[in-house]
Design an enzyme around this catalytic site. Structure first.
Site, short mmCIF file in Angstrom:
data_model
loop_
_atom_site.label_atom_id
_atom_site.label_comp_id
_atom_site.label_asym_id
_atom_site.label_seq_id
_atom_site.Cartn_x
_atom_site.Cartn_y
_atom_site.Cartn_z
N ARG A 53 0.80 -1.21 0.00
CA ARG A 53 0.00 0.00 0.00
C ARG A 53 0.84 1.26 0.00
NH1 ARG A 53 -5.03 -1.52 4.10
NH2 ARG A 53 -6.10 -2.86 2.60
N GLU A 65 -1.85 -9.03 -5.25
CA GLU A 65 -3.18 -9.60 -5.46
C GLU A 65 -3.12 -11.08 -5.81
OE1 GLU A 65 -5.91 -8.52 -4.58
OE2 GLU A 65 -5.36 -6.45 -4.16
N LEU A 108 3.96 -21.27 -0.06
CA LEU A 108 2.82 -20.35 -0.21
C LEU A 108 1.58 -21.05 -0.74
CD1 LEU A 108 2.14 -17.39 0.28
CD2 LEU A 108 2.85 -16.88 -2.05
N GLY A 109 1.79 -22.17 -1.48
CA GLY A 109 0.65 -22.92 -1.97
C GLY A 109 0.11 -22.43 -3.31
N TYR A 110 -0.79 -23.21 -3.88
CA TYR A 110 -1.36 -22.88 -5.20
C TYR A 110 -0.26 -22.45 -6.17
CZ TYR A 110 -6.05 -23.13 -3.24
OH TYR A 110 -7.22 -23.56 -2.64
N TYR A 148 -12.05 -10.82 -10.08
CA TYR A 148 -11.68 -10.11 -8.86
C TYR A 148 -10.35 -9.39 -9.02
CZ TYR A 148 -9.26 -8.99 -4.72
OH TYR A 148 -8.53 -8.27 -3.82
N ASP A 166 -14.34 -10.05 -3.59
CA ASP A 166 -13.70 -11.27 -3.09
C ASP A 166 -14.59 -11.88 -1.99
OD1 ASP A 166 -13.43 -9.42 -1.12
OD2 ASP A 166 -11.51 -10.21 -0.44
N CYS A 228 -19.80 -6.04 15.40
CA CYS A 228 -20.76 -5.10 14.81
C CYS A 228 -20.75 -3.74 15.50
CB CYS A 228 -22.17 -5.70 14.85
SG CYS A 228 -22.35 -7.14 13.79
N CYS A 237 -26.81 -1.90 7.82
CA CYS A 237 -26.74 -3.37 7.73
C CYS A 237 -28.02 -4.02 8.24
CB CYS A 237 -25.56 -3.88 8.54
SG CYS A 237 -25.33 -5.66 8.45
N SER A 327 -6.42 -28.86 0.76
CA SER A 327 -7.78 -28.33 0.87
C SER A 327 -8.82 -29.38 0.49
CB SER A 327 -7.93 -27.10 -0.01
OG SER A 327 -7.47 -27.35 -1.31
#
Length: 373
Positions: A53, A65, A108-110, A148, A166, A228, A237, A327
Site C-alpha cells: 500500500r 493480489e 505459499l501454496g497454489y 476479482y 472477493d 458489529c 446493515c 484443501s
DNA sequence: AAATCGGGGTG
DNA sequence: CACCCAGATTT
C-alpha cells in the site's frame, strides 16, 4: 394496458419473489453517499498499513493480489517483500529462472500462481510494452487474472471505478442485505456483485475496495462473532438490525474429503539426498519431492524397489508417521530413512546436498517433516 | 455446477 | 476437526 405488459409485470413479480427473498438491496442516492463516506473515513483512520500500500505501483499491486488469492495477509507479507526484492520489475519476472521462481513461492501454496505470473509477465513484455494493460478485458486474458484480480488492479493501481468482489465483500454485502441465499450459488453472487456496483464511488474506488477488505478482516469477520458495535456501516446493515450477522452468510456445499496413504523414502547416498521432480500438471506440479509410493509399503518392499533399480541398501529405519491436509484431501505418510550404495542413477532422481535443499529446490510443505530429522 | 489446487490460522 | 482465506482454471 397491453397483455404484454401485464405478462411482463407478472414475470417480474415472480422473479422478485424467487430471486429476492426479504432483502434490502434498495439504497437511496443519499444513503449510498453516506455509506461511502462512513466506510472511507473509517478506512483512512483504521485501515491496515501493508507493504503493497505504501507504493501501489501496478506491478506491486498485481503481485500482491496474486499472492493474496485464498491466502492470508500475514502469510503473504514476507513472501511479497522477498519477491519484490528479488524480482523488482515485470521484465525481471519475464526472465526469471523457473527454479528461482518456485523457490520464492515455496510454502505459499497454489503453485500454478507462480507459473501464471511469469507467463503473464512475458505477455506484458511481448504485447503491452512491458506494462500491465489498463482495461478489464485485456487483464482478463492474462493467466491467473480473473474478475476479482482485474478489478483490484484497476481500482487500486489505476484508480478506476470498478468492483473487486472477493470472499470478504461477498460476506459483507450478504450481511448488509440480510441475504439468505447460498453465496456459493452463481445467482446469489450475481445479485451481490450488482449491489457493489451500486455502492462503489466514482472516485476513490481503490480505497473503497480496500476498505471493504479491511472491514472483512477486522470487523465483519468470517469466523467467530463479527464486531458489529465497532462497524462504521452498521446502520446500513440489515443483518445487524435483525440480529443475523453471526448467522449469515449461508454457505452450502460440504465437499467430501478423501484420504491417501503414501510411503515416503528419505534416501541418502554419500551424504546426498534423492529428490524427484513432479509432473508439470496436477497437484504440486513442477515442485521437488522425496520419492514416494501409493499405499503403506513394508521395509522389504522398499528394499526390493531399490534393489530393482541397482542400489544396495546398507540401512533402513522407519520414520514417524505424518499427516498432511490439503484443501481437498489428506495424505497419511509413513517414511523410511534409507542409506544406499551403488552407481546406477535413476534418471528421474537427483542427488542433492543439504545446502541445495535450503537454497535451490522448491519442496512442498508436506515433505518437510521428513527433512528436519 | 462442481472439482481441483496449498497451507495455515481459528473457534 | 471443520471452516475460511484479497480466486482462477479445468472438467
Amino acid at each position: 394496458m397491453s397483455l404484454f405488459f401485464r405478462l411482463l409485470m407478472i414475470f417480474v413479480d415472480i422473479e422478485s419473489v424467487e430471486i429476492r427473498p426479504l432483502i434490502r438491496y434498495n439504497f437511496g442516492m443519499d444513503e449510498i453517499k453516506e455509506f461511502q463516506e462512513a466506510l472511507l473515513n473509517w478506512y483512512r483512520k483504521s485501515g491496515r498499513v501493508l507493504p503493497w500500500r505504501s507504493d501501489p505501483s501496478p506491478y506491486k499491486v498485481w503481485i500482491s493480489e496474486i499472492m493474496l488469492q485464498q491466502t492470508r495477509v500475514d502469510t503473504v507479507i514476507p513472501y511479497f517483500n522477498r519477491f519484490i526484492s528479488e524480482i523488482p520489475t515485470i521484465k525481471d519476472l519475464a526472465e526469471t529462472d523457473d527454479e528461482k521462481l518456485y523457490k520464492l513461492w515455496q510454502g505459499l501454496g497454489y503453485y500454478r500462481r507462480a507459473s501464471h505470473l511469469k507467463k503473464a509477465a512475458q505477455i506484458m513484455v511481448d504485447q503491452y510494452n512491458g506494462r500491465l494493460p489498463e482495461n478489464f478485458n485485456d487483464l482478463l486474458t492474462l493467466p491467473g487474472i480473473g474478475a476479482y484480480t482485474a478489478g483490484a488492479i484497476l481500482s487500486i493501481a489505476f484508480n478506476i471505478s470498478i468492483p473487486a468482489v472477493d470472499g470478504n465483500v461477498f460476506r459483507i454485502i450478504a450481511r448488509i442485505n440480510a441475504e439468505t441465499g447460498d453465496i456459493q450459488k452463481a445467482s446469489v453472487k450475481k445479485r451481490l456483485e450488482a449491489c457493489v456496483k451500486e455502492l462503489i464511488p466514482s472516485t476513490d474506488a481503490g480505497d473503497f475496495n480496500q476498505a471493504l477488505m479491511d472491514l472483512g478482516a477486522n470487523i465483519c469477520i468470517p469466523n467467530g462473532i463479527p464486531k458489529c458495535e465497532e462497524c462504521p456501516v452498521k446502520n446500513f446493515c440489515k443483518a445487524y438490525s435483525e440480529g443475523l450477522a453471526y448467522t449469515l452468510p449461508v454457505k452450502g456445499n460440504k465437499a467430501v474429503r478423501k484420504t491417501q496413504e503414501i510411503t515416503v523414502l528419505k534416501i541418502l547416498r554419500d551424504n546426498r539426498l534423492a529428490l524427484r521432480k513432479r509432473e508439470e500438471k496436477g497437484l504440486l506440479s513442477n515442485l521437488w519431492e522425496l520419492p514416494n509410493y501409493q499405499s503403506f509399503l513394508t521395509e522389504e518392499q522398499c528394499i526390493k524397489i531399490l534393489q530393482n533399480n541397482g542400489f544396495k541398501v546398507t540401512s533402513i529405519m522407519p520414520m514417524e508417521r505424518v499427516k498432511h491436509a490439503f484443501s481437498h484431501m489428506d495424505w497419511i505418510m509413513i517414511g523410511y530413512l534409507i542409506t544406499v550404495e551403488g552407481n546406477e542413477d535413476l534418471s528421474s532422481w537427483t542427488w542433492v546436498t543439504r545446502e541445495e535443499i535450503l537454497n535451490v529446490y522448491s519442496i512442498p510443505s508436506a515433505f518437510l517433516p521428513f527433512l528436519s530429522v
